[in-house]
Design a protein around this motif. Structure first.
Motif, PDB file in Angstrom:
ATOM      1  N   LEU A 143     -47.120  23.417 -18.421  1.00  0.00           N
ATOM      2  CA  LEU A 143     -45.802  23.057 -17.912  1.00  0.00           C
ATOM      3  C   LEU A 143     -44.695  23.805 -18.649  1.00  0.00           C
ATOM      4  CD1 LEU A 143     -44.634  19.505 -16.987  1.00  0.00           C
ATOM      5  CD2 LEU A 143     -43.087  21.082 -18.091  1.00  0.00           C
ATOM      6  N   SER A 144     -43.866  24.469 -17.876  1.00  0.00           N
ATOM      7  CA  SER A 144     -42.693  25.161 -18.404  1.00  0.00           C
ATOM      8  C   SER A 144     -41.655  25.193 -17.290  1.00  0.00           C
ATOM      9  CB  SER A 144     -43.055  26.575 -18.861  1.00  0.00           C
ATOM     10  OG  SER A 144     -41.906  27.223 -19.355  1.00  0.00           O
ATOM     11  N   ALA A 145     -40.654  24.348 -17.417  1.00  0.00           N
ATOM     12  CA  ALA A 145     -39.605  24.248 -16.404  1.00  0.00           C
ATOM     13  C   ALA A 145     -38.259  24.426 -17.075  1.00  0.00           C
ATOM     14  CB  ALA A 145     -39.679  22.890 -15.702  1.00  0.00           C
ATOM     15  N   ALA A 146     -37.290  24.946 -16.328  1.00  0.00           N
ATOM     16  CA  ALA A 146     -35.977  25.180 -16.915  1.00  0.00           C
ATOM     17  C   ALA A 146     -34.900  25.023 -15.860  1.00  0.00           C
ATOM     18  CB  ALA A 146     -35.917  26.580 -17.525  1.00  0.00           C
ATOM     19  N   GLY A 147     -33.706  24.706 -16.326  1.00  0.00           N
ATOM     20  CA  GLY A 147     -32.569  24.587 -15.428  1.00  0.00           C
ATOM     21  C   GLY A 147     -31.276  24.556 -16.211  1.00  0.00           C
ATOM     22  N   THR A 148     -30.177  24.516 -15.489  1.00  0.00           N
ATOM     23  CA  THR A 148     -28.850  24.412 -16.107  1.00  0.00           C
ATOM     24  C   THR A 148     -28.381  22.971 -15.979  1.00  0.00           C
ATOM     25  OG1 THR A 148     -28.281  26.702 -15.662  1.00  0.00           O
ATOM     26  CG2 THR A 148     -26.454  25.184 -15.976  1.00  0.00           C
ATOM     27  N   LEU A 149     -28.001  22.384 -17.097  1.00  0.00           N
ATOM     28  CA  LEU A 149     -27.517  21.009 -17.097  1.00  0.00           C
ATOM     29  C   LEU A 149     -25.995  20.977 -17.079  1.00  0.00           C
ATOM     30  CD1 LEU A 149     -28.168  18.008 -17.198  1.00  0.00           C
ATOM     31  CD2 LEU A 149     -28.354  18.177 -19.671  1.00  0.00           C
ATOM     32  N   VAL A 150     -25.355  21.748 -17.942  1.00  0.00           N
ATOM     33  CA  VAL A 150     -23.893  21.797 -18.019  1.00  0.00           C
ATOM     34  C   VAL A 150     -23.446  23.239 -17.832  1.00  0.00           C
ATOM     35  CG1 VAL A 150     -21.848  21.283 -19.416  1.00  0.00           C
ATOM     36  CG2 VAL A 150     -23.898  19.869 -19.661  1.00  0.00           C
ATOM     37  N   ALA A 151     -22.597  23.475 -16.849  1.00  0.00           N
ATOM     38  CA  ALA A 151     -22.042  24.816 -16.654  1.00  0.00           C
ATOM     39  C   ALA A 151     -20.957  25.060 -17.701  1.00  0.00           C
ATOM     40  CB  ALA A 151     -21.464  24.946 -15.248  1.00  0.00           C
ATOM     41  N   PRO A 152     -20.723  26.322 -18.092  1.00  0.00           N
ATOM     42  CA  PRO A 152     -19.665  26.591 -19.063  1.00  0.00           C
ATOM     43  C   PRO A 152     -18.330  25.993 -18.617  1.00  0.00           C
ATOM     44  CG  PRO A 152     -20.990  28.555 -18.723  1.00  0.00           C
ATOM     45  CD  PRO A 152     -21.456  27.539 -17.713  1.00  0.00           C
ATOM     46  N   ASP A 153     -17.632  25.389 -19.553  1.00  0.00           N
ATOM     47  CA  ASP A 153     -16.317  24.768 -19.341  1.00  0.00           C
ATOM     48  C   ASP A 153     -16.364  23.436 -18.597  1.00  0.00           C
ATOM     49  OD1 ASP A 153     -14.981  26.918 -20.594  1.00  0.00           O
ATOM     50  OD2 ASP A 153     -14.991  28.051 -18.720  1.00  0.00           O
ATOM     51  N   ASP A 154     -17.557  22.954 -18.193  1.00  0.00           N
ATOM     52  CA  ASP A 154     -17.624  21.667 -17.485  1.00  0.00           C
ATOM     53  C   ASP A 154     -17.574  20.477 -18.442  1.00  0.00           C
ATOM     54  OD1 ASP A 154     -17.594  22.762 -15.028  1.00  0.00           O
ATOM     55  OD2 ASP A 154     -19.661  22.273 -14.485  1.00  0.00           O
ATOM     56  N   GLY A 155     -18.050  20.636 -19.661  1.00  0.00           N
ATOM     57  CA  GLY A 155     -17.982  19.548 -20.634  1.00  0.00           C
ATOM     58  C   GLY A 155     -19.217  18.680 -20.687  1.00  0.00           C
ATOM     59  N   SER A 156     -19.576  18.045 -19.564  1.00  0.00           N
ATOM     60  CA  SER A 156     -20.752  17.179 -19.565  1.00  0.00           C
ATOM     61  C   SER A 156     -21.325  17.079 -18.159  1.00  0.00           C
ATOM     62  CB  SER A 156     -20.396  15.784 -20.093  1.00  0.00           C
ATOM     63  OG  SER A 156     -19.483  15.151 -19.222  1.00  0.00           O
ATOM     64  N   ALA A 157     -22.585  16.675 -18.092  1.00  0.00           N
ATOM     65  CA  ALA A 157     -23.245  16.515 -16.796  1.00  0.00           C
ATOM     66  C   ALA A 157     -24.495  15.671 -16.983  1.00  0.00           C
ATOM     67  CB  ALA A 157     -23.605  17.868 -16.188  1.00  0.00           C
ATOM     68  N   THR A 158     -24.996  15.143 -15.883  1.00  0.00           N
ATOM     69  CA  THR A 158     -26.208  14.343 -15.865  1.00  0.00           C
ATOM     70  C   THR A 158     -27.128  14.854 -14.769  1.00  0.00           C
ATOM     71  OG1 THR A 158     -25.083  12.373 -16.702  1.00  0.00           O
ATOM     72  CG2 THR A 158     -27.145  12.020 -15.542  1.00  0.00           C
ATOM     73  N   ALA A 159     -28.418  14.923 -15.084  1.00  0.00           N
ATOM     74  CA  ALA A 159     -29.432  15.279 -14.095  1.00  0.00           C
ATOM     75  C   ALA A 159     -30.528  14.223 -14.141  1.00  0.00           C
ATOM     76  CB  ALA A 159     -30.007  16.665 -14.377  1.00  0.00           C
ATOM     77  N   TYR A 160     -31.180  14.012 -13.028  1.00  0.00           N
ATOM     78  CA  TYR A 160     -32.250  13.025 -12.929  1.00  0.00           C
ATOM     79  C   TYR A 160     -33.548  13.756 -12.634  1.00  0.00           C
ATOM     80  CZ  TYR A 160     -28.246   9.992 -12.775  1.00  0.00           C
ATOM     81  OH  TYR A 160     -27.071   9.363 -13.089  1.00  0.00           O
ATOM     82  N   VAL A 161     -34.516  13.566 -13.501  1.00  0.00           N
ATOM     83  CA  VAL A 161     -35.778  14.289 -13.418  1.00  0.00           C
ATOM     84  C   VAL A 161     -36.877  13.341 -12.962  1.00  0.00           C
ATOM     85  CG1 VAL A 161     -37.533  15.517 -14.766  1.00  0.00           C
ATOM     86  CG2 VAL A 161     -35.101  15.924 -15.209  1.00  0.00           C
ATOM     87  N   CYS A 162     -37.596  13.753 -11.937  1.00  0.00           N
ATOM     88  CA  CYS A 162     -38.776  13.026 -11.479  1.00  0.00           C
ATOM     89  C   CYS A 162     -40.003  13.808 -11.918  1.00  0.00           C
ATOM     90  CB  CYS A 162     -38.760  12.877  -9.959  1.00  0.00           C
ATOM     91  SG  CYS A 162     -40.250  12.077  -9.303  1.00  0.00           S
ATOM     92  N   ALA A 163     -40.810  13.206 -12.784  1.00  0.00           N
ATOM     93  CA  ALA A 163     -42.056  13.831 -13.249  1.00  0.00           C
ATOM     94  C   ALA A 163     -43.217  13.077 -12.611  1.00  0.00           C
ATOM     95  CB  ALA A 163     -42.148  13.769 -14.762  1.00  0.00           C
ATOM     96  N   ARG A 164     -44.055  13.816 -11.898  1.00  0.00           N
ATOM     97  CA  ARG A 164     -45.219  13.198 -11.242  1.00  0.00           C
ATOM     98  C   ARG A 164     -46.495  13.851 -11.768  1.00  0.00           C
ATOM     99  NH1 ARG A 164     -44.550  11.998  -5.008  1.00  0.00           N
ATOM    100  NH2 ARG A 164     -45.338  14.124  -4.790  1.00  0.00           N
ATOM    101  N   PHE A 165     -47.523  13.018 -11.930  1.00  0.00           N
ATOM    102  CA  PHE A 165     -48.790  13.465 -12.504  1.00  0.00           C
ATOM    103  C   PHE A 165     -49.929  13.067 -11.585  1.00  0.00           C
ATOM    104  CE2 PHE A 165     -45.769  12.286 -15.797  1.00  0.00           C
ATOM    105  CZ  PHE A 165     -45.640  13.479 -16.483  1.00  0.00           C
ATOM    106  N   THR A 166     -50.962  13.906 -11.535  1.00  0.00           N
ATOM    107  CA  THR A 166     -52.129  13.610 -10.716  1.00  0.00           C
ATOM    108  C   THR A 166     -53.378  14.229 -11.336  1.00  0.00           C
ATOM    109  OG1 THR A 166     -53.023  13.681  -8.451  1.00  0.00           O
ATOM    110  CG2 THR A 166     -51.922  15.670  -9.235  1.00  0.00           C
ATOM    111  N   ILE A 167     -54.518  13.645 -10.985  1.00  0.00           N
ATOM    112  CA  ILE A 167     -55.804  14.289 -11.230  1.00  0.00           C
ATOM    113  C   ILE A 167     -56.198  14.890  -9.887  1.00  0.00           C
ATOM    114  CG2 ILE A 167     -58.226  13.936 -11.838  1.00  0.00           C
ATOM    115  CD1 ILE A 167     -57.342  11.509 -13.509  1.00  0.00           C
ATOM    116  N   PRO A 168     -56.427  16.189  -9.818  1.00  0.00           N
ATOM    117  CA  PRO A 168     -56.705  16.808  -8.519  1.00  0.00           C
ATOM    118  C   PRO A 168     -57.897  16.162  -7.816  1.00  0.00           C
ATOM    119  CG  PRO A 168     -56.348  18.482 -10.196  1.00  0.00           C
ATOM    120  CD  PRO A 168     -56.420  17.174 -10.910  1.00  0.00           C
TER     121      PRO A 168
END
Length: 197
Positions: A143-168
């Protein structure tokens, strides 16, 4: 005629002095450029308001089944910085049973900016898939995931992450001599932040 020769000799001497790196005080000058400032910033990323949380236990998983958990990422940045994040996995319990189950688990990560988004075990989660990038499931161990949480000059932000797991589906009941029925694995999802401009 004598004056002309003296002037040529003085000119030749001047060239030799500048060619050897010797300078005279009359040839020096300096200017000051004012107004250059450097400012630092701060970065902070939390999961559900904490620096570390425990999710689970995630129980009742079987081949083809799915368990899901939803977490909130909060980020703050200052000094004209933005905040990127990365999510990786890390095995906590390295015993044989835990390592084997960890190696067969698959994961998917979706991210949404709405607090009302879904993270169910049956329907496709709301938001965008960030692991694997095209959707579906990928190896939890990779697992290696990435994203932008706060854009420059925005100050703060919130993101909601859904993590799902399975056995194939089709995973045999015994892998590498370890019976998966009743096995448990302890792992961490590690969220790290990096400042951006």
């Amino acid at each position: 005629m004598v004056k002309r020769v003296a002037l040529l000799a003085a000119g030749a001497a001047l060239v030799l002095l500048t060619g050897t790196g010797v300078t005279l005080a009359l040839w020096n000058d300096s200017e000051t450029i004012e107004g250059a400032t450097v400012s630092s910033g701060t970065l902070d990323i939390t999961v559900d308001g904490e620096s570390q949380i425990t999710v689970g236990p995630l129980t009742g998983l079987y081949p083809g089944g799915v368990v899901a958990t939803r977490i909130q990422l909060d980020g703050q940045a200052s000094g004209n910085l933005g905040l990127d994040y990365a999510i990786t996995s890390s095995l906590s319990d390295t015993s044989s049973a835990s390592s084997t189950l960890f190696s067969v688990l698959d994961a998917q990560i979706f991210v949404d900016d709405s607090a009302a988004g879904s993270c169910s075990t049956t329907a496709t989660p709301s938001g965008s898939p960030i692991y694997p990038a095209g959707g579906g499931y990928g190896d939890l161990a990779a697992l290696s995931a990435a994203g932008t949480l706060v854009a420059p000059d925005d100050g703060s932000a919130t993101a909601y992450v859904c993590a799902r797991f399975t056995i194939p589906s089709g995973t045999p009941p015994t892998v590498g001599g370890v019976e998966l029925s009743g096995a448990g694995s302890s792992f961490a999802l590690v969220v790290t932040g990096e400042g951006t401009r």
